[in-house]
Design a protein around this motif. Structure first.
Motif, PDB file in Angstrom:
ATOM      1  N   GLU A 203       0.957  -1.104   0.283  1.00  0.00           N
ATOM      2  CA  GLU A 203       0.167   0.227  -0.091  1.00  0.00           C
ATOM      3  C   GLU A 203       0.790   1.224  -0.101  1.00  0.00           C
ATOM      4  OE1 GLU A 203      -2.745  -0.241   3.324  1.00  0.00           O
ATOM      5  OE2 GLU A 203      -3.916  -1.982   2.363  1.00  0.00           O
ATOM      6  N   ALA A 204       0.573   2.242  -0.939  1.00  0.00           N
ATOM      7  CA  ALA A 204       1.297   3.136  -1.280  1.00  0.00           C
ATOM      8  C   ALA A 204       0.538   4.488  -1.532  1.00  0.00           C
ATOM      9  CB  ALA A 204       2.334   3.115  -2.048  1.00  0.00           C
ATOM     10  N   SER A 205       1.201   5.677  -0.794  1.00  0.00           N
ATOM     11  CA  SER A 205       0.202   6.912  -0.995  1.00  0.00           C
ATOM     12  C   SER A 205       0.406   7.482  -2.615  1.00  0.00           C
ATOM     13  CB  SER A 205       0.936   8.052  -0.117  1.00  0.00           C
ATOM     14  OG  SER A 205       2.333   8.319  -0.622  1.00  0.00           O
ATOM     15  N   GLU A 206       1.401   7.095  -3.373  1.00  0.00           N
ATOM     16  CA  GLU A 206       1.566   7.535  -4.642  1.00  0.00           C
ATOM     17  C   GLU A 206       2.580   6.411  -5.364  1.00  0.00           C
ATOM     18  OE1 GLU A 206       3.868  11.385  -6.855  1.00  0.00           O
ATOM     19  OE2 GLU A 206       2.831  11.843  -4.864  1.00  0.00           O
ATOM     20  N   ALA A 207       2.244   6.209  -6.766  1.00  0.00           N
ATOM     21  CA  ALA A 207       3.226   5.533  -7.613  1.00  0.00           C
ATOM     22  C   ALA A 207       3.413   6.390  -8.890  1.00  0.00           C
ATOM     23  CB  ALA A 207       2.605   4.247  -8.015  1.00  0.00           C
ATOM     24  N   THR A 208       4.819   6.446  -9.176  1.00  0.00           N
ATOM     25  CA  THR A 208       5.173   7.070 -10.357  1.00  0.00           C
ATOM     26  C   THR A 208       5.678   5.960 -11.638  1.00  0.00           C
ATOM     27  OG1 THR A 208       5.491   9.061  -9.211  1.00  0.00           O
ATOM     28  CG2 THR A 208       6.729   8.956 -11.251  1.00  0.00           C
ATOM     29  N   LEU A 209       5.554   5.970 -12.644  1.00  0.00           N
ATOM     30  CA  LEU A 209       5.995   5.133 -13.654  1.00  0.00           C
ATOM     31  C   LEU A 209       7.503   5.559 -14.135  1.00  0.00           C
ATOM     32  CD1 LEU A 209       5.306   2.608 -15.393  1.00  0.00           C
ATOM     33  CD2 LEU A 209       4.536   4.346 -17.184  1.00  0.00           C
ATOM     34  N   GLY A 210       8.255   4.776 -13.919  1.00  0.00           N
ATOM     35  CA  GLY A 210       9.595   4.684 -14.423  1.00  0.00           C
ATOM     36  C   GLY A 210      10.130   4.155 -15.652  1.00  0.00           C
ATOM     37  N   GLU A 211      11.231   3.779 -15.903  1.00  0.00           N
ATOM     38  CA  GLU A 211      11.653   2.941 -16.776  1.00  0.00           C
ATOM     39  C   GLU A 211      11.719   1.390 -16.259  1.00  0.00           C
ATOM     40  OE1 GLU A 211      12.932   1.679 -20.741  1.00  0.00           O
ATOM     41  OE2 GLU A 211      12.519   3.891 -19.874  1.00  0.00           O
ATOM     42  N   ILE A 213       9.767   0.201 -14.311  1.00  0.00           N
ATOM     43  CA  ILE A 213       9.344   0.198 -12.798  1.00  0.00           C
ATOM     44  C   ILE A 213       8.333   1.193 -12.306  1.00  0.00           C
ATOM     45  CG2 ILE A 213      11.912  -0.772 -12.056  1.00  0.00           C
ATOM     46  CD1 ILE A 213      12.290   2.099 -11.275  1.00  0.00           C
ATOM     47  N   TRP A 214       7.696   0.772 -11.250  1.00  0.00           N
ATOM     48  CA  TRP A 214       6.658   1.732 -10.511  1.00  0.00           C
ATOM     49  C   TRP A 214       7.614   2.189  -9.320  1.00  0.00           C
ATOM     50  CZ3 TRP A 214       2.558   3.926 -12.380  1.00  0.00           C
ATOM     51  CH2 TRP A 214       1.905   3.346 -13.333  1.00  0.00           C
ATOM     52  N   ARG A 215       7.425   3.031  -9.033  1.00  0.00           N
ATOM     53  CA  ARG A 215       8.268   3.888  -7.883  1.00  0.00           C
ATOM     54  C   ARG A 215       7.337   4.400  -6.833  1.00  0.00           C
ATOM     55  NH1 ARG A 215      11.467   6.615 -11.914  1.00  0.00           N
ATOM     56  NH2 ARG A 215      13.483   5.834 -11.870  1.00  0.00           N
ATOM     57  N   LEU A 216       7.177   3.582  -5.637  1.00  0.00           N
ATOM     58  CA  LEU A 216       6.064   3.891  -4.738  1.00  0.00           C
ATOM     59  C   LEU A 216       6.761   4.838  -3.736  1.00  0.00           C
ATOM     60  CD1 LEU A 216       4.980   0.116  -4.569  1.00  0.00           C
ATOM     61  CD2 LEU A 216       4.014   1.880  -6.192  1.00  0.00           C
ATOM     62  N   SER A 217       5.988   5.817  -3.194  1.00  0.00           N
ATOM     63  CA  SER A 217       6.332   6.472  -2.013  1.00  0.00           C
ATOM     64  C   SER A 217       5.359   6.227  -0.771  1.00  0.00           C
ATOM     65  CB  SER A 217       5.897   7.961  -2.304  1.00  0.00           C
ATOM     66  OG  SER A 217       6.676   8.581  -3.562  1.00  0.00           O
ATOM     67  N   ASP A 218       5.978   6.240   0.146  1.00  0.00           N
ATOM     68  CA  ASP A 218       5.372   6.003   1.524  1.00  0.00           C
ATOM     69  C   ASP A 218       4.634   4.658   1.667  1.00  0.00           C
ATOM     70  OD1 ASP A 218       6.171   8.484   2.473  1.00  0.00           O
ATOM     71  OD2 ASP A 218       4.287   9.434   1.562  1.00  0.00           O
ATOM     72  N   SER A 233      10.677   4.488   0.137  1.00  0.00           N
ATOM     73  CA  SER A 233      10.400   4.668  -1.348  1.00  0.00           C
ATOM     74  C   SER A 233      10.652   3.079  -1.581  1.00  0.00           C
ATOM     75  CB  SER A 233      11.711   5.264  -2.046  1.00  0.00           C
ATOM     76  OG  SER A 233      11.669   5.213  -3.604  1.00  0.00           O
ATOM     77  N   TYR A 234       9.789   2.430  -2.464  1.00  0.00           N
ATOM     78  CA  TYR A 234       9.837   1.235  -3.070  1.00  0.00           C
ATOM     79  C   TYR A 234       9.588   0.828  -4.472  1.00  0.00           C
ATOM     80  CZ  TYR A 234       9.001  -3.825  -1.879  1.00  0.00           C
ATOM     81  OH  TYR A 234       9.208  -5.134  -1.614  1.00  0.00           O
TER      82      TYR A 234
END
Length: 368
Positions: A203-211, A213-218, A233-234
């Motif tokens: 469970e994460a507050s935010e996910a950003t699409l990278g190369e 990967i999904w970068r998850l915050s909190d 970061s996960y």
């Protein structure tokens, strides 16, 4: 002859200004009403949330209104044109013009030019601005509405997405999308290994699409092997590209007119269906035709009023005709978005049908 041309030009400009004032007045009135009701609803939903303030809610709603008003524009043109024609008819200006030899086509032409001009401006300028403001509204509202924040989404509900990556498959759930799907809020991920066995829930507050990967915050990770672990970061692997994510979950209305051709091209190159985006593009291109149809419907009403009376019944008929035309355009969107009907036909058919119907009725009323 020169004096006749000048008087005809002056009359056309006068009619055009009357139509512009009437349509703009109704459009602004509808915008104010939508803003009030939308702000009150958002305030009710956010009343118990931290960080909610009257100024923030007002800004969120104000930034949302331009895109909401795109759905109202055809009706603003219809009602505005009817109001303008009725005003000219009640003051006997149409009667005097017709007595002076001005045909129905001559006093309808300024209204058509105004309607088509508004349609072109709505597509080329207003739509990109409305999309940009809606994006700012979503940014400002991010995290404010908790589990109800999908009320602000450009999609119809929560997002579910199945994906694959080098570490195995995963199922992603998100409550809000930003940046056409490349940024997600309120994220839950269920990951599986290559054998299909459950590994962990994240469970994460935010996910950003990278190369890849999904970068998850909190992020908080729940696994079968121990206690939950919290990470600032996960990352989770994925084979999804930005184009695939956009095609899977981004609403076509969240992409501006000038960006749609590029999105359609990228989707087609990736081998993905682009029906929804092609339909949105063609719908925007066909908007001037739809507004022209609304003006012609209003002209049919006004001409019969000036000759036969029965204002209330005829206005109701014009409103119903405009509503039917709008329903047909929405039905075309559903069929075109599903790929049942080619997007070009689904987008253009209602407007072209409305224009032909309006011309036919005016020919019948004018020439019998």
């Amino acid at each position: 002859m020169l004096a006749s041309l000048r008087s005809g030009h002056t009359l056309a400009v006068y009619f055009a200004l009357r139509f512009i004032a009437s349509i703009l007045g109704l459009f602004l009135l509808a915008a104010v009403l939508i803003f009030i009701f939308d702000a009150l609803e958002l305030l009710r939903r956010a009343s118990d949330q931290d960080g909610a303030s009257l100024a923030r809610i007002g800004a969120i709603s104000l930034l949302r209104v331009p895109q909401l008003m795109e759905q109202v524009l055809p009706f603003a043109v219809l009602f505005g044109a009817i109001a303008a024609f009725l005003g000219l008819s009640r003051k006997l200006e149409l009667v005097v013009a017709r007595a002076a030899g001005v045909s129905v086509w001559q006093f309808t032409a300024p209204a058509l030019i105004v309607g088509i001009g508004i349609g072109i401006g709505a597509v080329l300028l207003y739509n990109p601005l409305a999309v940009a403001l809606r994006t700012q509204s979503d940014e400002l509202a991010s995290g404010l509405f908790g589990r109800e924040q999908n009320f602000l989404l450009q999609t119809t509900g929560d997002i579910w997405l199945r994906q694959d990556g080098k570490d195995g498959e995963s199922v992603l759930h998100a409550k809000q999308i930003l940046n056409s799907g490349e940024r997600l809020l309120g994220v839950t991920l269920f990951t599986f290994d290559r054998q299909g066995s459950f590994v962990e829930r994240i469970e994460a507050s935010e996910a950003t699409l990278g190369e890849k990967i999904w970068r998850l915050s909190d992020a908080t990770v729940y696994s079968t092997e121990g206690d939950p672990q919290t990470y600032e970061s996960y990352t989770v692997s994925t084979y999804l590209t930005p184009t695939e994510v956009r095609e899977s979950i981004a609403a076509p209305e969240s992409i501006g007119f000038w960006d749609l051709p590029r999105v359609i091209e990228l989707s087609q190159r990736a081998g993905l269906p682009a029906y929804r985006y092609s339909l949105q593009y063609q719908t925007l291109l066909a908007r001037p035709a739809l507004l022209a149809a609304m003006v012609l419907i209003a002209a049919c009403v006004s001409l019969r009023v000036s000759r036969m009376g029965g204002i209330g019944r005829l206005i109701l008929g014009g409103i119903l005709a405009g509503f039917v035309l709008y329903v047909l355009s929405e039905l075309g969107k559903d069929l075109g978005g599903a790929g049942i009907v080619p997007p070009f036909i689904a987008a253009w058919a209602p407007g072209v049908f409305g224009v032909l119907m309006g011309i036919t009725i005016l020919l019948h009323l004018e020439d019998g």
